[in-house]
Design a protein around this motif. Structure first.
Motif, PDB file in Angstrom:
ATOM      1  N   PRO A 119      42.762  29.905  37.075  1.00 33.43           N
ATOM      2  CA  PRO A 119      41.265  30.063  37.418  1.00 33.43           C
ATOM      3  C   PRO A 119      40.509  31.153  37.381  1.00 33.43           C
ATOM      4  O   PRO A 119      39.310  31.337  37.167  1.00 33.43           O
ATOM      5  CB  PRO A 119      41.448  29.344  39.008  1.00 33.43           C
ATOM      6  N   VAL A 120      41.176  32.620  37.741  1.00 28.75           N
ATOM      7  CA  VAL A 120      40.639  33.756  37.854  1.00 28.75           C
ATOM      8  C   VAL A 120      40.046  34.241  36.315  1.00 28.75           C
ATOM      9  O   VAL A 120      39.133  34.624  35.904  1.00 28.75           O
ATOM     10  CB  VAL A 120      41.440  34.854  38.533  1.00 28.75           C
ATOM     11  N   ALA A 121      41.243  33.879  35.375  1.00 32.89           N
ATOM     12  CA  ALA A 121      40.996  34.388  34.012  1.00 32.89           C
ATOM     13  C   ALA A 121      39.769  33.580  33.385  1.00 32.89           C
ATOM     14  O   ALA A 121      38.982  34.214  32.762  1.00 32.89           O
ATOM     15  CB  ALA A 121      42.280  34.221  33.327  1.00 32.89           C
ATOM     16  N   ALA A 122      39.659  32.336  33.863  1.00 32.82           N
ATOM     17  CA  ALA A 122      38.741  31.249  33.242  1.00 32.82           C
ATOM     18  C   ALA A 122      37.280  32.256  33.843  1.00 32.82           C
ATOM     19  O   ALA A 122      36.451  32.224  33.066  1.00 32.82           O
ATOM     20  CB  ALA A 122      39.011  29.933  33.552  1.00 32.82           C
ATOM     21  N   ALA A 123      37.254  31.997  35.009  1.00 37.15           N
ATOM     22  CA  ALA A 123      35.934  32.736  35.647  1.00 37.15           C
ATOM     23  C   ALA A 123      35.518  34.167  34.878  1.00 37.15           C
ATOM     24  O   ALA A 123      34.230  34.442  34.793  1.00 37.15           O
ATOM     25  CB  ALA A 123      36.361  32.922  37.284  1.00 37.15           C
ATOM     26  N   LEU A 124      36.496  35.010  34.584  1.00 42.43           N
ATOM     27  CA  LEU A 124      36.269  36.315  33.935  1.00 42.43           C
ATOM     28  C   LEU A 124      35.876  35.848  32.594  1.00 42.43           C
ATOM     29  O   LEU A 124      34.940  36.483  32.258  1.00 42.43           O
ATOM     30  CB  LEU A 124      37.607  37.307  33.822  1.00 42.43           C
ATOM     31  N   ARG A 125      36.264  35.159  31.830  1.00 43.38           N
ATOM     32  CA  ARG A 125      35.704  34.689  30.587  1.00 43.38           C
ATOM     33  C   ARG A 125      34.266  34.087  30.792  1.00 43.38           C
ATOM     34  O   ARG A 125      33.438  34.398  29.924  1.00 43.38           O
ATOM     35  CB  ARG A 125      36.586  33.800  29.902  1.00 43.38           C
ATOM     36  N   LYS A 126      34.068  33.339  31.920  1.00 44.81           N
ATOM     37  CA  LYS A 126      32.565  32.777  32.011  1.00 44.81           C
ATOM     38  C   LYS A 126      31.597  34.066  32.284  1.00 44.81           C
ATOM     39  O   LYS A 126      30.314  34.006  31.864  1.00 44.81           O
ATOM     40  CB  LYS A 126      32.713  31.936  33.150  1.00 44.81           C
TER      41      LYS A 126
END
Ligand SMILES: Cc1ncc(COP(=O)(O)O)c(C=O)c1O
Length: 362
Positions: free
Chosen positions: A243-250
């Motif tokens: 979830p954190v890595a995905a938020a960083l990509r967003k």
């Protein structure tokens, strides 16, 4: 025409304006050589293979880079033994710090970190609408993790632990960090900023990648700017649960990491033995500089990074000026001290000579 200027966010008043420092000088222009020991850069030029890859990528900079940084993400995931979905890239690790604030902070939320620490933290916090909570370093220039845990409130959303700490070079020990992480509520993201991890030789220093695996609220920040020597290409990465890595990509600037940077970073990971061999030489210089300073009578906190810290108080500006006159640019923190990067042997020698003369006058 109206005199009124556009309405800008008042918080930006608190963000320091950029003051360019003096650049290194090669001596080619007829002046003396000036060594830049102020930005914790790697003094070695790019490895030939890395350079070739970047030059090849430059041939197509009429095209946008790979949006997803796919090859680089895969290479990082392989190298560090993590799922590719746990990796995100950014425009340097400072870019990722900004993405982390954007991903966690709403106006007025708190971002907690030690102080003094990396100067990027207050900037990204303020720009992101957050409120900085700065916890003074403990005696010995180390993070005061107990005081940091005590400073957590119900507005805390993000915590930076800079390990080794910039500008002091000090590290938190594994047992202390684990105890701290156990005290942090699981809905607060803790970032272990390991910009200098490749320079760490103290066996008690934790590796963030071991700590993140069973902790979904831990994110590890790494960079290609320091040991890997790609500071000018601007690429860093974060490793965190999905979830954190995905938020960083967003929250990344679209197409922010250019193709030269992506390709050079892939090649750097493939040339790691050679690159990290150079780190070995810098560590030899680190020991030499630290020992010499202590021999001159300075108190130097034990550094695990590619720089040393001298607490000079109100003599800071004078010391930095003396260094500049002698031909080395160091990094002054007015009223506090100077941070000096371990650089070329010649630059380190000039710094040591200047420090010795200054010490005698104190
Ligand atoms: C602790 C720390 N984190 C992050 C950075 C940012 O590095 P970059 O944006 O070049 O990856 C620095 C740079 O000095 C640093 O000292």
């Amino acid at each position: 025409m109206s005199e009124t200027s556009p309405r800008l966010r008042a918080e930006l008043e608190g963000v320091p304006a950029y003051k360019p420092g003096r650049n290194a000088e090669s001596g080619d222009g007829g002046g003396p050589v000036v060594y830049k020991l102020s930005s914790n850069e790697n003094p070695y030029p790019p490895l030939p293979g890395v350079m070739e890859r970047a030059v090849a990528a430059a041939g197509s900079f009429n095209r946008y880079p790979d949006y997803g940084c796919d090859r680089l993400l895969n290479e990082i995931a392989d190298r560090f033994g993590v799922p590719v979905s746990h990796v995100a890239t950014g425009v340097g690790s400072v870019g990722l710090s900004q993405q982390l604030v954007m991903a966690t902070v709403t106006p007025g939320d708190e971002v907690l970190y030690a102080w003094r620490s990396f100067e990027g933290y207050p900037v990204v916090t303020t720009v992101g609408g957050g409120k900085s909570v700065m916890v003074p370093l403990a005696p010995g220039e180390v993070h005061d993790l107990d005081a940091m845990a005590d400073a957590i409130t119900d507005r805390t959303r993000l915590i930076f632990v800079c390990n080794p700490n910039n500008p002091t070079g000090t590290v938190v020990k594994k047992a202390d960090l684990v105890r701290f992480l156990d005290r942090v509520p699981k809905d607060i993201l803790v970032v272990i900023d390991e910009a200098y991890v490749e320079f760490v030789r103290d066996p008690e220093t934790p590796n963030g990648l071991e700590l993140y695996r069973d902790r979904p609220n831990v994110c590890v920040l790494r960079t290609f700017s320091k040991a890997y020597g790609l500071a000018g290409l601007r690429v860093g990465f974060a490793i965190a649960h999905e979830p954190v890595a995905a938020a960083l990509r967003k929250t990344a600037v679209p197409f922010g990491v250019n193709q030269l940077a992506q390709d050079a970073a892939v090649e750097s990971l493939r040339s790691e033995d050679e690159l990290l061999g150079r780190v070995g030489a810098l560590l030899g210089e680190r020991t030499r500089v630290q020992d010499a300073l202590r021999g001159q009578g300075w108190t130097v906190p034990e550094t695990q990074a590619n720089f040393v810290w001298l607490r000079l108080g109100d003599r800071t500006a004078d010391f930095a000026a003396a260094c500049e006159t002698a031909g080395v640019i160091v990094r002054p923190y007015p009223g506090e001290g100077v941070r000096v990067t371990i650089g070329e042997t010649e630059g380190n020698d000039i710094f040591l000579k200047t420090a010795e003369a200054f010490r005698k006058e104190l």
